[in-house]
Design an enzyme around this catalytic site. Sequence first.
Site, PDB file in Angstrom:
ATOM      1  N   GLU A 104      60.196  -3.155  93.641  1.00 61.81           N
ATOM      2  CA  GLU A 104      61.287  -4.086  92.449  1.00 61.81           C
ATOM      3  C   GLU A 104      60.887  -5.265  91.865  1.00 61.81           C
ATOM      4  OE1 GLU A 104      65.478  -3.018  92.691  1.00 61.81           O
ATOM      5  OE2 GLU A 104      65.593  -4.928  93.107  1.00 61.81           O
ATOM      6  N   HIS A 157      51.382  10.408 114.998  1.00 65.81           N
ATOM      7  CA  HIS A 157      51.482  12.039 115.013  1.00 65.81           C
ATOM      8  C   HIS A 157      52.278  12.792 113.441  1.00 65.81           C
ATOM      9  CE1 HIS A 157      51.386  11.590 119.179  1.00 65.81           C
ATOM     10  NE2 HIS A 157      51.610  10.737 119.240  1.00 65.81           N
ATOM     11  N   LYS A 193      70.904   3.601  84.811  1.00 69.85           N
ATOM     12  CA  LYS A 193      72.347   3.255  84.821  1.00 69.85           C
ATOM     13  C   LYS A 193      73.324   4.295  83.455  1.00 69.85           C
ATOM     14  CE  LYS A 193      73.031  -0.623  86.832  1.00 69.85           C
ATOM     15  NZ  LYS A 193      72.976  -2.168  87.395  1.00 69.85           N
TER      16      LYS A 193
END
Length: 548
Positions: A355, A386, A514
């Site tokens: 950000e 793994h 937004k």
Amino acid sequence: MKKINPTQTSAWKALQQHFKEIEPIHIRHLFHADPKRSEKFSLTFNDLIRVDFSKNRLTAQTIEKLQALAQETDLALAICSMFSGGKINETEERPVLHIALRNRGNQPILVDGQDVMPLVNAVLEKMKRFCHQVIKGDWNGYSGQTITDVVNIGIGGSDLGPYMATEALKPYKNHLKMHFVSNVDGTDIVETLKALNPARTLFIVASKTFTTQETMTNAQTAREWFLKTAGDSAHVARHFVALSTNIKEVTNFGIDPENSFEFWDWVGGRYSLWSAIGLPIALSIGFDNFEKLLEGAYEMDQHFLKTDFTHNIPVILALIGIWYSHFFGAETEAVLPYDQYLHRFPAYLQQASMESNGKWVDRDGKPVGYQTGSILWGEPGTNGQHAFYQLIHQGTKIIPCDFIAPVISHNAIGDHHHKLLANFFAQTQALAFGKTEQEVQEELMAEGVFSEKATYLAPFKAFSGNRPTNSILLKQITPLSLGALIALYEHKIFTQGVILNIFSFDQWGVELGKKLASGILSELEGPEKVSCHDSSTNSLINCFKKWH
């Protein structure tokens, strides 16, 4: 801050030439050529943190040339500007002063001629009093019972930082059970509330404006859930507190303004855990330990501010990151903590880094012609071994890795920690030095494998090595060392932003989605087909309306 295109500097051009010399050299050769390489390429901070950056594709000359880049882009001036309250967040016309929140030396820091430290200290004192009340059981709910559970409702920096730190410092936690709700998906809060008793639950609503959609949606749901049992809305004041500056909306919600904790617009969300946003941390581990977290960060701040670039840990790690992303073409970096308590640390750094430095224009507002922020990711070891280490070891992409581990475990059960750290040391060694096809063939034949099959298998089992890593050892994960570690990465991110000529403290990239979501929300109601967007978005919305 000055606006200098790093690629136009003489230091950058020197690094381009130097890269041609370094690129073919294997880390294996660098160690063979200098038996004291680890000693020369390691730094220790306050007997708390040791950083070994010797397993990198660089030499002392590389570091010198990278430091010349830092000097030519005027990093020193930028550091002084931040610490002195300069408005280095230029697009929002704000200072960047998370460092003031942990200024344990209490030196005056001025914003528009006013020392902010009295304000900071007043909020810390208010947090301290509140924490002592709740932890000691002096803060009772509406039924007279003490608080047993605390739910933090926030998103982004109001969630990631506090959640990461409370998880990392679980060995120091008290009896309070901590919960974090961030996602506007109703599942998040529903699952959290299922096991809670409204009479013994405290909610922290963390929103500077008290208008953040996700946070306020969850807060209203929590309020409704609470009132189903409590009944009287006057009881909200004993069970909800706010971390906000919007006293009007806080009061309208039913929260007593005295139970609202202030922070300021010169504190960015992703750098806010040191502020009132850190209240859930302080409630979880006690205010004395929260102050130690601040102290650790302050000590790293002083190191960053006062230490020459040749021994400055955040600066060196930042420069190494630029070396890989801009000269070797690395697009990602992995943060791999070998401690389960740090399981949220990569996610926290992901926001802090991406950000901050995920920008496409420079400080002049012009498109950059070079990479900016790297993609940061990671998981705790040994789980990652793994899952995705295969690609790091034998894939075609270069992925610089930070390995982080404590020397002393909080849970020294049997030989668990020795096995964990054995893997930590082994992975960095394997990534650096690898194993040649010839070595594989010899091993296989020593195990009784026929020569022809050994020759066939060798390419598949060989490791090229030459994969870069930093090893970061903490003596132990404590509030002090965690504070220093977080601040180290904050300053690394800042350093990279300065050198890359971008603004690290705004985040305009989150705004468009937004705004569009706000408009689409009303379109999801009713049977009418939507046709005002592009064909894909229209189709998806109409599918939702049909199936819903």
